[in-house]
Write a protein that holds these residues in place. Structure first.
Motif, PDB file in Angstrom:
ATOM      1  N   TYR A 109       0.814  -1.214   0.000  1.00 30.61           N
ATOM      2  CA  TYR A 109       0.000   0.000   0.000  1.00 30.61           C
ATOM      3  C   TYR A 109       0.851   1.269   0.000  1.00 30.61           C
ATOM      4  CZ  TYR A 109      -4.140  -2.827   0.949  1.00 30.61           C
ATOM      5  OH  TYR A 109      -5.157  -3.754   0.850  1.00 30.61           O
ATOM      6  N   GLY A 110       2.078   1.178   0.505  1.00 28.87           N
ATOM      7  CA  GLY A 110       2.938   2.355   0.573  1.00 28.87           C
ATOM      8  C   GLY A 110       3.835   2.546  -0.631  1.00 28.87           C
ATOM      9  N   ILE A 111       3.822   1.600  -1.567  1.00 29.14           N
ATOM     10  CA  ILE A 111       4.738   1.648  -2.711  1.00 29.14           C
ATOM     11  C   ILE A 111       4.485   2.868  -3.592  1.00 29.14           C
ATOM     12  CG2 ILE A 111       5.383   0.497  -4.866  1.00 29.14           C
ATOM     13  CD1 ILE A 111       6.631  -0.794  -2.464  1.00 29.14           C
ATOM     14  N   THR A 268     -12.067  13.987  -0.533  1.00 30.17           N
ATOM     15  CA  THR A 268     -12.556  13.242  -1.693  1.00 30.17           C
ATOM     16  C   THR A 268     -12.047  11.806  -1.663  1.00 30.17           C
ATOM     17  OG1 THR A 268     -12.581  15.279  -2.997  1.00 30.17           O
ATOM     18  CG2 THR A 268     -12.666  13.221  -4.212  1.00 30.17           C
ATOM     19  N   ALA A 269     -10.804  11.615  -1.203  1.00 21.74           N
ATOM     20  CA  ALA A 269     -10.213  10.279  -1.144  1.00 21.74           C
ATOM     21  C   ALA A 269     -11.048   9.340  -0.278  1.00 21.74           C
ATOM     22  CB  ALA A 269      -8.787  10.362  -0.596  1.00 21.74           C
ATOM     23  N   ILE A 270     -11.539   9.855   0.840  1.00 22.11           N
ATOM     24  CA  ILE A 270     -12.343   9.010   1.740  1.00 22.11           C
ATOM     25  C   ILE A 270     -13.666   8.628   1.079  1.00 22.11           C
ATOM     26  CG2 ILE A 270     -13.524   8.901   3.963  1.00 22.11           C
ATOM     27  CD1 ILE A 270     -11.465  10.875   5.057  1.00 22.11           C
ATOM     28  N   GLY A 271     -14.371   9.621   0.552  1.00 20.49           N
ATOM     29  CA  GLY A 271     -15.695   9.359  -0.032  1.00 20.49           C
ATOM     30  C   GLY A 271     -15.646   8.456  -1.243  1.00 20.49           C
ATOM     31  N   GLY A 371      -9.885   7.080 -12.943  1.00 20.34           N
ATOM     32  CA  GLY A 371      -8.703   7.567 -13.633  1.00 20.34           C
ATOM     33  C   GLY A 371      -8.565   9.071 -13.548  1.00 20.34           C
ATOM     34  N   ALA A 372      -9.682   9.790 -13.693  1.00 20.59           N
ATOM     35  CA  ALA A 372      -9.656  11.252 -13.618  1.00 20.59           C
ATOM     36  C   ALA A 372      -9.442  11.744 -12.189  1.00 20.59           C
ATOM     37  CB  ALA A 372     -10.949  11.823 -14.180  1.00 20.59           C
ATOM     38  N   ALA A 373     -10.224  11.209 -11.264  1.00 19.85           N
ATOM     39  CA  ALA A 373     -10.152  11.684  -9.870  1.00 19.85           C
ATOM     40  C   ALA A 373      -8.839  11.307  -9.202  1.00 19.85           C
ATOM     41  CB  ALA A 373     -11.332  11.116  -9.076  1.00 19.85           C
ATOM     42  N   TYR A 374      -8.404  10.066  -9.378  1.00 20.71           N
ATOM     43  CA  TYR A 374      -7.189   9.614  -8.708  1.00 20.71           C
ATOM     44  C   TYR A 374      -5.939  10.252  -9.295  1.00 20.71           C
ATOM     45  CZ  TYR A 374      -9.510   6.113  -5.804  1.00 20.71           C
ATOM     46  OH  TYR A 374     -10.277   5.481  -4.865  1.00 20.71           O
ATOM     47  N   ALA A 375      -6.003  10.676 -10.569  1.00 21.64           N
ATOM     48  CA  ALA A 375      -4.877  11.401 -11.151  1.00 21.64           C
ATOM     49  C   ALA A 375      -4.786  12.809 -10.573  1.00 21.64           C
ATOM     50  CB  ALA A 375      -5.020  11.463 -12.661  1.00 21.64           C
ATOM     51  N   VAL A 399      -3.522   6.622   2.655  1.00 20.03           N
ATOM     52  CA  VAL A 399      -4.114   6.066   3.876  1.00 20.03           C
ATOM     53  C   VAL A 399      -5.602   6.385   3.941  1.00 20.03           C
ATOM     54  CG1 VAL A 399      -4.171   6.279   6.398  1.00 20.03           C
ATOM     55  CG2 VAL A 399      -1.985   6.052   5.225  1.00 20.03           C
ATOM     56  N   LEU A 400      -5.970   7.619   3.588  1.00 21.40           N
ATOM     57  CA  LEU A 400      -7.382   8.008   3.631  1.00 21.40           C
ATOM     58  C   LEU A 400      -8.198   7.241   2.588  1.00 21.40           C
ATOM     59  CD1 LEU A 400      -7.061  11.865   4.210  1.00 21.40           C
ATOM     60  CD2 LEU A 400      -7.638  10.100   5.875  1.00 21.40           C
ATOM     61  N   ARG A 401      -7.596   6.960   1.433  1.00 16.13           N
ATOM     62  CA  ARG A 401      -8.278   6.105   0.461  1.00 16.13           C
ATOM     63  C   ARG A 401      -8.523   4.722   1.063  1.00 16.13           C
ATOM     64  NH1 ARG A 401      -5.282   6.420  -5.379  1.00 16.13           N
ATOM     65  NH2 ARG A 401      -4.614   8.591  -5.291  1.00 16.13           N
ATOM     66  N   THR A 402      -7.503   4.213   1.764  1.00 19.54           N
ATOM     67  CA  THR A 402      -7.622   2.896   2.392  1.00 19.54           C
ATOM     68  C   THR A 402      -8.705   2.887   3.450  1.00 19.54           C
ATOM     69  OG1 THR A 402      -5.262   2.489   2.012  1.00 19.54           O
ATOM     70  CG2 THR A 402      -6.362   1.080   3.621  1.00 19.54           C
ATOM     71  N   ILE A 403      -8.746   3.952   4.261  1.00 20.82           N
ATOM     72  CA  ILE A 403      -9.791   4.054   5.286  1.00 20.82           C
ATOM     73  C   ILE A 403     -11.164   4.118   4.622  1.00 20.82           C
ATOM     74  CG2 ILE A 403     -10.763   5.581   7.050  1.00 20.82           C
ATOM     75  CD1 ILE A 403      -7.900   6.327   7.806  1.00 20.82           C
ATOM     76  N   GLY A 404     -11.272   4.922   3.555  1.00 24.25           N
ATOM     77  CA  GLY A 404     -12.535   4.983   2.828  1.00 24.25           C
ATOM     78  C   GLY A 404     -12.924   3.628   2.267  1.00 24.25           C
TER      79      GLY A 404
END
Length: 462
Positions: A109-111, A268-271, A371-375, A399-404
């Motif tokens: 996850y940290g790569i 946004t990452a969480i949601g 693809g759009a949002a994560y970029a 990390v917040l993506r992971t928590i989401g």
């Protein structure tokens, strides 16, 4: 040197793909692990939970270390540990040893955060933004490839060969990094003391929080165990925030959250992380459920992985468009565009998911949105924080993506657990409700981003 620079971005993307390959060994293989290891499905789910817990602890630590001078060494050590975890999982004689391997794989996850720091340091300045965008969506693109490969390998030869494949891939990534990434320390990096107290508190806090989220559906959300774990997590994270704000060299500089772009990207990452995993996990369940449920497609594991392939096509296509249009469209605009696509995909899956083409179309549109949002997320952060803070700031976004994602998995798990029929499969009501929650989450994020954009425009006008 010019040759090395031209090979740098492909090499970093290849290394980052290890995250996607290892991630694809998750939910698709839970039924196979349960059967082969002789454990209940609820116990087999720990292969996801423990991997996630290890990742939540490792990611912020790796992010801060990637701001230091030994970026290449950090990447190689992390890949080596992931390689060891893959081999242990492949040869594990029992479920306990298998879980140890899955925990070591959690470093994957940290790569991405480490590769982004390397890109920021070594890639030519005019290529940095496009490189960061490509690295950020590598996981989404790779999952769409990794799932079909996992399904084919596990379907033909068993789950152990799927882990051997992951080990082989990681080994080749190590070789690529050794050959392409420049040797020696980064002389431009700041040499600051490592915040061990902050790392310990954040690791304990996130680990406890994700444990409560992951196990809430099994323990019961109103049970003493779940409530106690979540209260403890909140207390640990509050202490961590207090320590970080007082620290001269914090693990994560929380003051950057005062920057609107950074705050926007992280919320946004969480949601979207939650919505994405609701869509992926429930779509995977629909693909493998029997036709007698009224919604299931009865696909064997060999073919079930291909359901995710359009996700890869969509995210790859969106990333290519983002790189071409990046200088014409603001990064802040890309976030609501991505959220709009994901909201469309979530709504489509909610209203229509009983035919294979409906699931495939939903995954394609999901991929375009991701693809759009994560970029946009890490690129917004990269332009808003100092180079010395990039690794820790981007890793916290991860990390917040992971928590989401954990929230999404837990929410769908709780809904399906409450709507399980006598045949032990989720009812149509449970599937519909899960997809509905994912669609609503995407819509809430999209509307929030539009409101934020409107407020910014009105401030600029005045």
């Amino acid at each position: 040197m010019a040759e090395t620079r031209s090979a740098m971005v492909p090499a970093l993307i290849y290394a980052a793909l290890s995250t996607a390959i290892v991630s694809s060994l998750g939910m698709l293989l839970v039924p196979s692990i349960s059967l082969e290891m002789g454990v209940p499905v609820s116990t087999a789910q720990w292969m996801l939970t423990l991997n996630l817990l290890a990742g939540a602890i490792a990611t912020p630590v790796m992010g801060r270390l990637s701001d230091g001078p030994h970026k290449k060494k950090l990447l190689l050590v992390s890949l080596t540990i992931i390689l060891a975890g893959s081999i242990i999982a492949a040869v594990a004689p029992n479920f306990t040893i298998f879980l140890i391997g899955r925990a070591l794989q959690g470093l994957s996850y940290g790569i991405v955060a480490v590769t982004i720091s390397l890109a920021r340091r070594y890639v030519a300045e005019h290529q940095v933004q496009g490189s960061i965008s490509s690295l950020s969506v590598t996981v989404a693109t790779g999952i769409g490839i990794g799932y079909p490969l996992t399904g084919i390998i596990a379907g033909m030869t068993g789950f152990r060969f799927a882990f051997w494949f992951a080990a082989l891939f990681v080994l080749t990534a190590i070789i690529v990094v050794i050959r392409v990434i420049p040797d020696g320390p980064d002389e431009h990096a700041l040499k600051t003391p490592f915040d061990s107290k902050g790392a310990t508190l954040l690791g304990l806090g996130l680990g406890t929080l994700l444990l409560g989220i992951s196990e809430g559906p099994h323990w019961g959300w109103s049970s003493l165990s779940t409530i106690s774990v979540l209260i403890l997590a909140a207390a640990l994270l509050l202490v961590w925030i207090r320590v970080e704000l007082r620290s001269e060299h914090p693990l994560i500089n929380l003051r950057v959250f005062r920057n609107g772009d950074v705050l926007l990207a992280n919320l946004t990452a969480i949601g979207l992380g939650a919505a994405m995993y609701i869509g992926l996990s429930v779509a995977s369940l629909v693909a493998q459920s029997p036709a007698t449920t009224g919604y299931g497609l009865s696909l064997p594991v060999f073919w079930a992985g291909f359901v995710m392939f359009p996700l890869s096509v969509g995210s790859f296509t969106a990333n290519r468009l983002v790189r071409r249009l990046g200088r014409r469209i603001s990064l802040a605009t890309l976030l609501p565009v991505g959220a709009a696509f994901m909201a469309s995909a979530g709504t489509l899956l909610w209203l229509a998911h009983t035919q294979l083409w409906e699931i495939l179309l939903g995954m394609l549109v999901f991929g375009l949105g991701m693809g759009a949002a994560y970029a946009a997320m890490p690129a917004l952060i990269a332009r808003s924080v100092a180079t010395q803070e990039l690794g820790s700031s981007v890793s916290f976004n991860q990390v917040l993506r992971t928590i989401g994602s954990s929230f999404g998995t837990a929410i769908s798990g709780a809904v399906i657990a409450a709507h399980t029929g006598s045949d032990h499969h989720a009812t149509g009501t449970g599937i519909n409700l899960s997809f509905e929650i994912g669609a609503v989450l995407c819509l809430v994020v999209f509307v929030s981003l539009l409101v934020n954009a409107g407020v910014k425009r009105s401030h600029r006008a005045s």
